[in-house]
Design an enzyme around this catalytic site. Sequence first.
Site, PDB file in Angstrom:
ATOM      1  N   THR A  76      12.648 -19.191 -32.684  1.00  0.00           N
ATOM      2  CA  THR A  76      13.879 -18.484 -32.332  1.00  0.00           C
ATOM      3  C   THR A  76      15.062 -19.408 -32.609  1.00  0.00           C
ATOM      4  OG1 THR A  76      12.686 -17.234 -30.656  1.00  0.00           O
ATOM      5  CG2 THR A  76      15.079 -17.282 -30.466  1.00  0.00           C
ATOM      6  N   ASP A  88      16.020 -14.609 -33.024  1.00  0.00           N
ATOM      7  CA  ASP A  88      17.385 -15.135 -32.978  1.00  0.00           C
ATOM      8  C   ASP A  88      17.947 -15.107 -31.575  1.00  0.00           C
ATOM      9  OD1 ASP A  88      17.631 -12.084 -33.129  1.00  0.00           O
ATOM     10  OD2 ASP A  88      19.632 -12.749 -32.522  1.00  0.00           O
ATOM     11  N   GLY A  98      16.246  -8.616 -30.015  1.00  0.00           N
ATOM     12  CA  GLY A  98      16.205  -9.870 -30.758  1.00  0.00           C
ATOM     13  C   GLY A  98      15.301 -10.881 -30.094  1.00  0.00           C
ATOM     14  N   GLU A  99      15.606 -12.168 -30.241  1.00  0.00           N
ATOM     15  CA  GLU A  99      14.822 -13.299 -29.711  1.00  0.00           C
ATOM     16  C   GLU A  99      13.489 -13.472 -30.450  1.00  0.00           C
ATOM     17  OE1 GLU A  99      14.169 -13.115 -25.478  1.00  0.00           O
ATOM     18  OE2 GLU A  99      16.279 -12.752 -25.004  1.00  0.00           O
ATOM     19  N   GLY A 100      13.076 -12.449 -31.215  1.00  0.00           N
ATOM     20  CA  GLY A 100      11.761 -12.434 -31.851  1.00  0.00           C
ATOM     21  C   GLY A 100      10.813 -11.461 -31.158  1.00  0.00           C
TER      22      GLY A 100
END
Lengths: 355, 355
Positions: free
Chosen positions: B64, B176, B318-320
């Site tokens: 991330t 991200d 997000g974050e993966g």
Amino acid sequence: MTMLEKTIRNIHRPNTTVYEQAKERLRRQARPAGSLGILEDVGARLAGIFETLDVRLTHKIIVTCAGDHGVCAEGVSLFPSEVTSQMVYNFIHAGASINVLARHANARVEVADLGVAHDFPADLPIFHKKVGRGTKNLSTGPAMTREEAVKSIENGIEIIDELVKNGPVHLLGTGDMGIGNTTPSTAIIACFSHLPVSQLCGRGTGIDDNGLMKKISAIERGLTCNSPDPDDPIDVLAKVGGFEIGGLAGLVIGAAANNIPVICDGLISTAGALIACKLAPAARNYLFAGHKSVEVGHRFMLEELNLEPLLDLQFRLGEGTGAALAMELMDAATRILIEIKTFEEVAIADAQAQP
Amino acid sequence: MTMLEKTIRNIHRPNTTVYEQAKERLRRQARPAGSLGILEDVGARLAGIFETLDVRLTHKIIVTCAGDHGVCAEGVSLFPSEVTSQMVYNFIHAGASINVLARHANARVEVADLGVAHDFPADLPIFHKKVGRGTKNLSTGPAMTREEAVKSIENGIEIIDELVKNGPVHLLGTGDMGIGNTTPSTAIIACFSHLPVSQLCGRGTGIDDNGLMKKISAIERGLTCNSPDPDDPIDVLAKVGGFEIGGLAGLVIGAAANNIPVICDGLISTAGALIACKLAPAARNYLFAGHKSVEVGHRFMLEELNLEPLLDLQFRLGEGTGAALAMELMDAATRILIEIKTFEEVAIADAQAQP
């Protein structure tokens, strides 16, 4: 009161207080509100069913119901009916698609004979719940009698009762095996949706244009000559359904009566779920859609049930494969609910991390 | 030759012979041809990458990448920039959404600072790859210099090189964290697709109509004043991108050069993947789309990359998280390929079962 009626009376609403507590916790987690989409509602619904925010789905079972179909005489399938029993043996030898995907999902596979046109040895480790040796040809008359329709549903309920007696069941996946069974399933959604058969009919295992025309014609003739009553789900099942579809309906009703969430698979499993929810609308509270099948009729079933499918991977296999694959997403939903920290919990952790 | 150029040269095509062998095995399995949809192609592609039909994705990592964005001054996000660094700490404390979903997927989470506007302690267990303390405001000038853009990509490549040095990596997921980063990501797809910004712009973490108008205006002004050249991906990254987006591009290029398949997450990860594939089209062979985000621009990125998303659960986090959840489907694809028996294998098993 019949066994079916008694079971339907035993279906209770999930706990709405716990459901709301779950929704509240999800809203307070350290992330944008609603950002985990469909899985948030899945987690909250499971919390309501299990009456706890800390749901653990450690005991998962897929029940694959098998049956044969007289309508195969109309040339509606690419494969001969013999394949149904061959695949039952393949399930027992654990080499089929559902075995592989259930193993992947850490789920056990149970196979049930609701109406295969083959005599299985009594010691074969399956649920022996045969109602008849295949249905009659639905394009020329009723697939089964009304008594057989009720019996097939009750046999499905019995499977759940036997499973529950032998140990915990936290999540049930439903699956099917039955050459020709996209034909009765399509007839069922045509009956309930009143949409033209040509708009609902898919290619099943992969029939060509000629086969598709035969299939549409067989369903249309079946609906005309049988006039199934959409307000009487047992009439629909009897006239244009199948034994395994009745069994699949019974699984949903039996699971709901035992507070067990159910993931239905594709067209055939969902046809069973549709019969179940028409008979017992409260069962819908326990129902989740594993995936959206390539079979076009499936979309209309999901709309009728107001269910959002978890996966859309262009599967058209059945056996319970879509349900098995979705089980991990159900697990993920339970982890999201309990493990992602709220803003308050993050603040506490930060405070504790201070020297 | 620069490090970036050298890495791009090291990207080789996966093995097409093994890919074809995989396709052949899938066709011969005891089920209707093509009935496991998208996962069949995923399995075959992985076979080509690993040069074996028996792929085991036992070592999975999510990286991330975090960065801050000068464009936040335009009021494009619901959250202040400080949240970026707070979330990095939350990742390290393992209480964030990505930690939960990575644990569920049996994947390790690694966090990388590509350009957060905060000084992390040197001993914080993250990849310290800061290119700058946040980008400049892209609506009024370039987000970064061309040198910084190259550096951010090379820093992403370095992360992969360091990971590979320390142990096997079978599957990489990209994620991200960066308040405001849907703005540069949307600018990137606007630049490559030539579609109007208003058609591509979503609400990020949940801005209202007023916020959305500010965001569209900021992107439009950024594209006008910077004139990024769509034929020069580094120019696009420099003028309207972000440091973590460069890092994400580098991860894809670095993974491809190391024969590691990559699942990209949503809008921001895919923006990075898009930059990577514009720079190194062969990297596309290693790329898989974890899910389709609610962010409308993501759909156009997937079209540009010709990638079919594995999941569509209405995530916008997000974050993966979408990549993590898709990892299990990648595992399922490898199991389908090797474990489901072919018609021949079923026949052999039947013959052996005879007395």
